[in-house]
Scaffold this motif. Structure first.
Motif, PDB file in Angstrom:
ATOM      1  N   HIS A  58      12.866  43.623  38.896  1.00  0.00           N
ATOM      2  CA  HIS A  58      12.518  43.336  37.501  1.00  0.00           C
ATOM      3  C   HIS A  58      13.759  43.401  36.616  1.00  0.00           C
ATOM      4  N   SER A  59      13.645  42.852  35.426  1.00  0.00           N
ATOM      5  CA  SER A  59      14.777  42.865  34.491  1.00  0.00           C
ATOM      6  C   SER A  59      15.094  44.282  34.010  1.00  0.00           C
ATOM      7  N   SER A  60      14.185  45.202  34.188  1.00  0.00           N
ATOM      8  CA  SER A  60      14.423  46.607  33.816  1.00  0.00           C
ATOM      9  C   SER A  60      15.282  47.326  34.851  1.00  0.00           C
ATOM     10  N   GLY A  61      15.478  46.694  36.009  1.00  0.00           N
ATOM     11  CA  GLY A  61      16.220  47.327  37.091  1.00  0.00           C
ATOM     12  C   GLY A  61      15.313  47.891  38.175  1.00  0.00           C
ATOM     13  N   LYS A  62      14.028  47.974  37.884  1.00  0.00           N
ATOM     14  CA  LYS A  62      13.064  48.474  38.869  1.00  0.00           C
ATOM     15  C   LYS A  62      12.941  47.474  40.016  1.00  0.00           C
ATOM     16  N   VAL A  63      12.953  47.981  41.251  1.00  0.00           N
ATOM     17  CA  VAL A  63      12.810  47.137  42.438  1.00  0.00           C
ATOM     18  C   VAL A  63      11.581  47.627  43.209  1.00  0.00           C
ATOM     19  N   GLU A  64      10.720  46.665  43.577  1.00  0.00           N
ATOM     20  CA  GLU A  64       9.478  47.016  44.258  1.00  0.00           C
ATOM     21  C   GLU A  64       9.390  46.314  45.613  1.00  0.00           C
ATOM     22  N   ASN A  65       8.670  46.950  46.529  1.00  0.00           N
ATOM     23  CA  ASN A  65       8.379  46.307  47.808  1.00  0.00           C
ATOM     24  C   ASN A  65       7.160  45.396  47.625  1.00  0.00           C
ATOM     25  N   ARG A  66       6.723  44.800  48.688  1.00  0.00           N
ATOM     26  CA  ARG A  66       5.627  43.821  48.631  1.00  0.00           C
ATOM     27  C   ARG A  66       4.354  44.399  48.006  1.00  0.00           C
TER      28      ARG A  66
END
Length: 142
Positions: A58-66
């Motif tokens: 995400h543009s916030s820097g948060k990274v998520e898995n599937r």
């Protein structure tokens, strides 16, 4: 030599068509992804588009898995209006495709705040069994 000159343009046309055909598929998936993430929020479409090991940034820097990304997209109550995708570029190398584009929208949050959203988005697609699957996404605010 004359035969070569006759066959060469045909070969170039066919190979160019094949590349364009794959680019069209990647572009269609890119548009479908954005319509789903910022519109319908349909988990079944996301399940189909995402690879099993997607990394969704995400543009916030948060990274998520599937699993996290699908859950977050489906639960997101923000409404996005006037969704636009501009300046899209596609690069394909073998079974990997990268798209870059600018996405703009007006977002209306559940607490009735309205703001303009403008993101630069990079998507990495991988071809699996004749279908392009999203392997990675990263967005940054412009």
């Amino acid at each position: 030599m004359r035969r070569l000159l006759t066959i060469l343009p045909l070969f170039l046309l066919i190979s160019g068509y094949a590349q364009n055909k794959e680019e069209i598929k990647v572009l269609a998936n890119t548009r479908l992804l954005h319509q789903t993430v910022f519109g319908t929020k349909d988990s079944l479409v996301l399940e189909k588009l995402f690879s099993s090991v997607v990394s969704y940034g995400h543009s916030s820097g948060k990274v998520e898995n599937r699993q996290e990304a699908i859950r977050g997209i489906v639960r997101n109550r923000t409404i996005y209006q006037d969704l636009q995708i501009e300046g899209i570029q596609v690069q394909i190398e073998g079974t990997t495709a990268v798209t870059r584009h600018v996405m703009t929208a007006t977002e209306l949050t559940p607490d009735n705040q309205q703001r303009i959203l403008k993101l630069m988005v990079v998507l990495v697609w991988t071809k699996q069994k004749k279908e392009w699957k999203l392997m990675a996404r990263q967005a940054v605010k412009v």
